[in-house]
Structures are given as C-alpha cells and as structure tokens.
Design a protein around this motif. Structure first.
Motif, PDB file in Angstrom:
ATOM      1  N   ILE A  89      -3.661   3.467  12.035  1.00 30.02           N
ATOM      2  CA  ILE A  89      -4.393   3.969  10.879  1.00 30.02           C
ATOM      3  C   ILE A  89      -5.845   4.243  11.263  1.00 30.02           C
ATOM      4  CG2 ILE A  89      -5.087   3.494   8.505  1.00 30.02           C
ATOM      5  CD1 ILE A  89      -2.041   3.771   8.936  1.00 30.02           C
ATOM      6  N   VAL A  95       0.748  10.264   6.792  1.00 28.38           N
ATOM      7  CA  VAL A  95      -0.342   9.286   6.774  1.00 28.38           C
ATOM      8  C   VAL A  95      -1.576   9.847   7.475  1.00 28.38           C
ATOM      9  CG1 VAL A  95      -1.055   7.017   7.614  1.00 28.38           C
ATOM     10  CG2 VAL A  95       1.189   7.306   6.544  1.00 28.38           C
ATOM     11  N   SER A  97      -0.242   5.778  -1.014  1.00 27.39           N
ATOM     12  CA  SER A  97      -0.043   4.507  -0.311  1.00 27.39           C
ATOM     13  C   SER A  97       0.952   3.613  -1.037  1.00 27.39           C
ATOM     14  CB  SER A  97      -1.383   3.779  -0.159  1.00 27.39           C
ATOM     15  OG  SER A  97      -2.212   4.439   0.767  1.00 27.39           O
ATOM     16  N   SER A  98       0.796   3.483  -2.354  1.00 25.92           N
ATOM     17  CA  SER A  98       1.720   2.640  -3.125  1.00 25.92           C
ATOM     18  C   SER A  98       3.142   3.166  -3.058  1.00 25.92           C
ATOM     19  CB  SER A  98       1.255   2.560  -4.583  1.00 25.92           C
ATOM     20  OG  SER A  98      -0.031   1.999  -4.668  1.00 25.92           O
ATOM     21  N   GLN A 122       2.922  -6.789   3.130  1.00 29.34           N
ATOM     22  CA  GLN A 122       1.918  -5.935   2.498  1.00 29.34           C
ATOM     23  C   GLN A 122       0.640  -6.684   2.148  1.00 29.34           C
ATOM     24  OE1 GLN A 122       3.965  -3.839  -0.654  1.00 29.34           O
ATOM     25  NE2 GLN A 122       5.438  -2.935   0.757  1.00 29.34           N
ATOM     26  N   ASP A 130       4.632   2.295   0.308  1.00 26.21           N
ATOM     27  CA  ASP A 130       4.984   0.874   0.417  1.00 26.21           C
ATOM     28  C   ASP A 130       6.386   0.617  -0.123  1.00 26.21           C
ATOM     29  OD1 ASP A 130       2.618   0.180   1.588  1.00 26.21           O
ATOM     30  OD2 ASP A 130       1.705  -0.658  -0.214  1.00 26.21           O
ATOM     31  N   GLU A 154       1.375  -1.693  10.292  1.00 25.70           N
ATOM     32  CA  GLU A 154       0.194  -0.830  10.285  1.00 25.70           C
ATOM     33  C   GLU A 154      -0.922  -1.535  11.040  1.00 25.70           C
ATOM     34  OE1 GLU A 154      -0.176   1.179   6.081  1.00 25.70           O
ATOM     35  OE2 GLU A 154       0.804  -0.776   5.875  1.00 25.70           O
ATOM     36  N   SER A 188      -4.541   1.601  -1.395  1.00 26.17           N
ATOM     37  CA  SER A 188      -4.253   1.361  -2.808  1.00 26.17           C
ATOM     38  C   SER A 188      -5.463   0.779  -3.542  1.00 26.17           C
ATOM     39  CB  SER A 188      -3.039   0.447  -2.973  1.00 26.17           C
ATOM     40  OG  SER A 188      -3.279  -0.814  -2.391  1.00 26.17           O
ATOM     41  N   GLN A 221      -3.151  12.060   5.072  1.00 26.44           N
ATOM     42  CA  GLN A 221      -3.740  11.266   3.988  1.00 26.44           C
ATOM     43  C   GLN A 221      -5.122  10.748   4.391  1.00 26.44           C
ATOM     44  OE1 GLN A 221      -1.884   7.475   3.426  1.00 26.44           O
ATOM     45  NE2 GLN A 221      -2.754   7.131   1.395  1.00 26.44           N
ATOM     46  N   TYR A 222      -5.240  10.227   5.595  1.00 27.97           N
ATOM     47  CA  TYR A 222      -6.523   9.677   6.027  1.00 27.97           C
ATOM     48  C   TYR A 222      -7.530  10.766   6.356  1.00 27.97           C
ATOM     49  CZ  TYR A 222      -5.282   4.823   5.656  1.00 27.97           C
ATOM     50  OH  TYR A 222      -4.968   3.589   5.141  1.00 27.97           O
ATOM     51  N   ASP A 278      -4.271   0.443   4.001  1.00 25.91           N
ATOM     52  CA  ASP A 278      -3.859   0.294   2.599  1.00 25.91           C
ATOM     53  C   ASP A 278      -4.931   0.834   1.652  1.00 25.91           C
ATOM     54  OD1 ASP A 278      -2.660  -0.312   0.218  1.00 25.91           O
ATOM     55  OD2 ASP A 278      -3.087  -2.464   0.318  1.00 25.91           O
TER      56      ASP A 278
END
Length: 693
Positions: free
Chosen positions: A290, A88, A41-42, A152, A45, A263, A297, A91-92, A295
């Motif tokens: 999402i 993404v 995530s970072s 962000q 960004d 997002e 992070s 990732q989720y 986020d």
C-alpha cells in the motif's frame, strides 16, 4: 458457455471500480470523494473476507471444477487478486490527488516532525494520557509464540537491536496492535495565525514514542501491516441445541479464521515480512503493498466531521415526512383508507418508526409481528417493540442471527427483546430470513384489522438515510392474510400456504418470476405489448439469466437497473439484443427492488426484498408483494423511468463486459439529468409525488 455469462466475482469488482470512479470524478464534491474512497476500502474488506476466502478454501482443497462462467477456483482467485491490486493502486492514486486538493482547502495531514513545538507537546501529553496505557508490545521468540492477530486491525511490525548486543546478531521481533477503540485521526490545535485544519494519524504518534516501550532495545525498522481473515461462519443449525449460543461460539471462532490477505506499507523490512508470511502461510499473491496509510475507511468519519466545509459536500438532503401522513396523528386511519408508498431517503423513515411506535402505544393494538435483519446500534424500532411487550401486547420478532457482520449486534438485541417479554424466533434451519415485513393487528369495532408494512430495505433508521428503498403501507385483506400465513410458517409448523398476493422464497418466488417472464414471452409472440423493467442490486442466478435470454429471443424488451453484480451479458447478437443493463452509483446506495411486467395491458408492479441471486431465491425467506393501487403502480413505474433517464451517474453494461457512462456514448448529448439530485430538488421545493413524471 462462458462467453454468454460474466463471472460473479469479477462483476463485483467492476461494481467497486464504479464506486472508485465517483472518487476520481472531479464533479463529485471533494469531501464526498474521500467518502467514496472509504467505501471502496470497506467493500473490499467484506469481499476479501467472504468471497475471496471461499475461493481460497476451494483452491487449497484442490477443487478444479469450473463454474458456469468457465473459471476454476484457483484461476479465478488469481485473476481477482491481480484486478484488486490494480484497483487498490488506482484508489491510492486518487487518495494522493485528493490530499493535494485538501491541502489547497487548508485540510492537512502532518507527520510528527511537521508539528509546531506546542503541537508536539500537546500530542506528547495526549499520547501518555490516552494511548500509552492501552499499548501492549508482544515480543516473538522461542518462549513467546506469535500472538493472535485480529482481522482487519492495524499492527506495527517492529525489529529491534539490543543496545548491548553483538553487531551481527539477528534482530529481535515484536508486534504492537494500534488500539482500535481510539480515533485513528487526531485533530490538532493550530498555532495562532494558522487557519489550516490539521490532523495526525494515531500510528504516527505510536511510532514516535516507540522506544519508550522497549528499554535497552532500539527499534531499527517499524512498519504497519493489516491482516484479513476468513470471516464466513459455518454453523451446524440442525445439531445446535441453542442457535443463539452456537452463534456466540462461532463468532469467537471467527477470530482464528484462515488468513486471506496481508496489507503492508511500502519498503516493509524483508526480514520482518518473511516472518509474518511464514506465520500466516500466505504467498506473494495475497500480499498487497500500500502506497499510503493502510485502510482508508477512516476517511468516512473524517468527511462527515469536518466543521464549516459544507461547500465541499453535497447539498444537504433532509428527508421530508410523507405527505399522506403529514396532517394526521392517526396513521392507521390513513392506511385503512388507501395504500401509501414511501420512497427513502427522500421521504423520512420516521413514518416507519412512527408506525411501530404508535402500535406499541395504542391500546387497540393486540399484536405486533415483525422481521428484523439489520438494525441500527440504537434502534428506535427495537425499543418500541420492547415497550409493546412490556405493555402486555403480543410481540413476535423473527430476528436473523446470521446477518453477516451484524451477528453480535443481533444477539444483543435478541436478548434485550426476550427480557422485555417478546417472542423471539431465530429463523428457520438452513434459511436466512431476509424478508422485510411488519404486521400490526388492531381491534376495531367488532373485528380485528391487519395493517402491514413491506419494504425493500432493512428496518434500520441509520442506513435509511443512505440507501434508496421503497416501503408499502397497506391494509389490503389479501396481503394481510398472506403476511399472517407467512409468520405462521416462520414461527410454527404450518404447511406451505396457497399464496393469494405474496410470492415467498424459497418455495414460490422463483417459479412465480419464471411464470411472469414466460407470460411476457407469450404476449410478445402473440403480438401483444410485452416488456420487463427490473430494478435490483444483483443478478447472478443462472436459470434466471437463461429465462431472460429466452424472453429476449422471443422479442420481449427488457430493461434492467442493476447496481452491482450482473452475470448476464446484454446486447449479444442472437441472444440478448433486446436486453439493456444500466447501473447507477451516486450519493445514495441504490437498494430498492422493483419489478414491472407489462403483461399485455394488465400491468403488474411488485416490490421485493430479494435480488435475483441463487442465495435469495433458494436459501432465504424473501417476499415479493404486488402494488394493487393503480395510482401507486403508475408512481412506481414513473420512478423506474426517472432512473432509467439518468445520464449523469449511470453506466451502461456493454456486450464486452465493460461499463460506459451514458454521456460518453457520443452525440446527441442530452442535457444532464441526475435522478437522485432531481428528486431531492423536488423535495426541497416541496413538490409532491406527481413530479416523478
């Protein structure tokens, strides 16, 4: 043309995919997996706010010229967004799988309705004492225009109906910022007999008591969103009377950067989404839906703060103090006798902080000169430099104000150092100072002696525990003379120096590297030993890639350890058959830059601050320093070979642009060898550097 180069941005997405693979790998400890999810995530960004933002600006300006990999800005941006959307989603998917495993370990995220009565009462008290006073609902209507939405930061989109309104009237719209200065994850006290560790997210609490913020109105739809803006700075350095003041102005302007990415959570209310998209002027291609908390992070702090879960983490990695300095209080005496090579984070960064602290406290030290690019929020080194200046020593600091996303911190340090009496230089116009070098000048007997530290990474005691870097301590006269000349160029009007040891960008480093590559080509053509091993973070400079292609065609064996971006395509018949590219993604971020040239039988090994990228070779002050001590040369080469033999965390870049794990290449399968874990194991057992062999 595009068939022989890979695109830089798409190559970076391949790298972030490799980071995600660590979060998907069941052999990675569970709490480390969620840490990798946070890193993904970072990383995204920064990528979106800089690289994607630049492409969006070019596309809006209708620039249609193709880059050397065959992409127009608009075409590349479209491809980036589609690949990012897939990344993404994966990732989720990994996040949801990790949550199930966390639940099995008794670590649970709860909704408010799942809390016990006591927990609900405790959270209500927490909300009114700590959260409610910070909340500022912002209505949006004809009298109150859309407020500034910070990049962000989490926000709630809120649609409301008036309790006494007509049935068909349009909903009222408001937004609410989730306070960024509060912990996103709140730990709950578990009821008696419940051994679980339970958490709730801050936005869940805010949603629960949202009606209290809107008397006479009822929320009918509450959704979370997050905006990413263009964060690149445009500074007129030549026209700026005071660069520090100009940087402060530009940082304020960054808040209004062009929107790049939005997002939103699943099932976002279409009426509210239409209003937000119109305000930010974003098309559907920049909207990311999402399936989970926006986020991730926040998982970084969660993974490190959970108590009593060491079995879900990597074994502790305590850096050891360098053996050469272990039994002495006089670092200068050791460095005067021999060069010292230090490998972080396996060996402690305290050797570097002690080097500067000892210089600050040593009456014989006359001057300290140092470059700073990224330093920690509580920098031991900055404090030592301030003390040295207050003690009357001449302290000169070249502090790079333009280090992206560290600008505010560096401005604060610059002011502190100036107040202490240091000479602070903000770098040269048009160039970032990225070199990592410290020079200590000490009065010894009847002459002045120079002591130098040159590193591949930043003078940052925090990241030194997370990044692999190499530092060289030396009193070699040629290196000391060149470092002195380098500081004179950065702080004064000195003309370019005739370098005796160092190679310095932007004037000398690129031609020197070309010369060394061409020298290997000449050796290969003459039948002499010729080989290049280069370890770096990124390779994207087209001319450098072309040089490596030519060397491959001349018969030079080239092994590249490149963690991130690589636009070179290895293993292509008739072009790069002699080039192999590998990438290691492991618990520590591979960050060191080390270059080895066989040069017949006269080996050369260099440490550098620079990757082989256009910005490093042409728009930054960088340095590459030789390792003269043959014993340390051998040690550095063994380190490279050790990493090359890694078959656990290594992926190899194939001609088609895909990365495959070394172990997945088929038989014969060797015994597993994780280079980072192996070095850590040796250090835990107290083995010395010879084990690198």
């Amino acid at each position: 043309m595009s068939a022989i180069y890979m695109n830089r941005e798409l190559s970076w997405l391949h790298f972030n995919r490799r980071v995600l693979e660590e979060a998907q790998d069941s052999s990675t400890p569970l709490l480390e997996r969620i840490k990798f999810l946070a890193i993904v995530s970072s990383n995204l960004d920064e990528f979106m706010s800089v690289r994607a933002a630049a492409l969006m600006d070019q596309a809006k300006a209708r620039i249609s010229k193709k880059d050397f990999t065959g992409y127009t800005p608009g075409g590349l941006l479209c491809r980036i967004m589609k690949r990012t959307e897939k990344l993404v989603a994966d990732q989720y998917r990994a996040f949801r799988g990790s949550c199930k495993e966390l639940e099995q370990q008794g670590i649970v995220f709860l909704t408010f309705d799942e809390l016990s009565q006591d927990q609900q009462q405790a959270m209500e008290a927490y909300y009114y004492e700590n959260v409610f006073p910070l909340l500022t609902p912002m209505a949006i209507d004809q009298c109150r225009p859309f407020p500034l939405v910070h990049s962000q930061n989490l926000y709630l989109s809120i649609l409301l109906k008036h309790d006494f309104g007509t049935p068909n009237e349009e909903p009222y719209f408001a937004i609410l910022q989730v306070p960024s200065n509060l912990d996103r994850v709140i730990r709950l006290n578990s009821p008696a007999g419940d051994r679980r560790t339970t958490y709730i997210l801050l936005e869940e609490l805010i949603k629960r008591w949202l009606p209290k913020l809107f008397s006479d109105y009822t929320p009918v739809a509450v959704d979370v969103f997050r905006l990413t803006r263009n964060a690149d700075l445009t500074i007129d350095e030549e026209g700026a009377e005071d660069l520090l003041e100009e940087m402060e102005k530009e940082l304020r302007r960054r808040r209004w950067g062009t929107p790049v990415r939005l997002e939103i959570v699943r099932c976002f209310h279409p009426y509210a989404l239409k209003l937000i998209m119109e305000e930010f002027e974003l098309g559907s291609g920049s909207i990311f839906t999402i399936d989970g908390p926006i986020d991730l992070s926040f998982l970084m702090n969660l993974s490190s703060s959970l108590p009593g879960q060491d079995q879900l983490r990597y074994l502790k990695a305590e850096p050891v103090y360098p053996q050469e300095f272990m039994e002495t209080d006089d670092l200068f005496k050791v460095i005067r006798q021999r060069d010292v090579l230090v490998f972080h984070p396996y060996e402690s960064f305290e050797a570097v902080t002690d080097f500067i602290a000892d210089a600050a406290n040593d009456p014989a030290v006359m001057a300290i000169k140092m470059t700073l690019y990224r330093v920690s929020g509580d920098s031991v080194i900055v404090r030592s430099l301030a003390l040295a200046a207050e003690a009357g020593k001449q302290v000169t600091v070249v502090l790079e104000l333009k280090a992206r996303f560290d600008e505010e911190r560096n401005i604060a340090w610059a002011k502190k150092l100036e107040q202490a009496g240091c000479h602070v230089i903000y770098g040269l116009v048009g160039l970032k100072t990225h070199a990592k070098v410290a020079l200590i000048i000490r009065q010894e007997e009847s002459s002045l002696q120079r002591y130098v530290h040159i590193g591949t990474g930043n003078y940052n005691d925090k990241t030194s525990k997370l990044y692999t870097d190499i530092g060289l301590f030396t009193s070699h006269p040629r290196i000391g003379e060149d470092v002195t000349a380098m500081f004179n160029e950065m702080t004064g009007y000195s003309t370019p120096h005739d370098w005796k040891a160092l190679c310095v960008a932007p004037s000398h480093l690129k031609p020197a590297l070309f010369e060394y590559i061409q020298r290997e080509m000449a050796h290969a053509k003459a039948g002499r030993p010729a080989r290049i091993i280069a370890k770096m973070n990124s390779l994207s400079h087209r001319e450098m890639v072309d040089q490596l292609y030519e060397a491959s065609l001349a018969g030079v064996q080239i092994d590249l350890l490149i963690r991130g971006i690589c636009v070179l395509r290895p293993g292509v018949p008739g072009l790069s058959e002699n080039i192999t590219v590998r990438s290691i993604v492991d618990r520590f971020l591979e960050h060191s830059r080390v270059f080895y040239f066989k040069n017949g039988d006269e080996t050369q090994v260099w440490l550098a601050s620079a990757d082989w990228m256009t910005r490093n070779l042409t728009r930054r002050i960088e340095l590459m320093c030789p390792i003269y001590d043959t014993r340390l040369q051998e040690l550095a080469v063994r380190y490279l070979q050790l990493q090359w033999n890694d078959n656990v965390k290594t992926r190899q870049l194939m001609p088609n642009g895909k990365y495959v794990r070394i172990l997945s290449e088929g038989p014969p399968v060797r015994s597993q060898f994780d280079s980072q874990e192996q070095i850590l194991s040796w250090k835990r057992e107290g083995e010395d550097e010879t084990k690198l062999s």
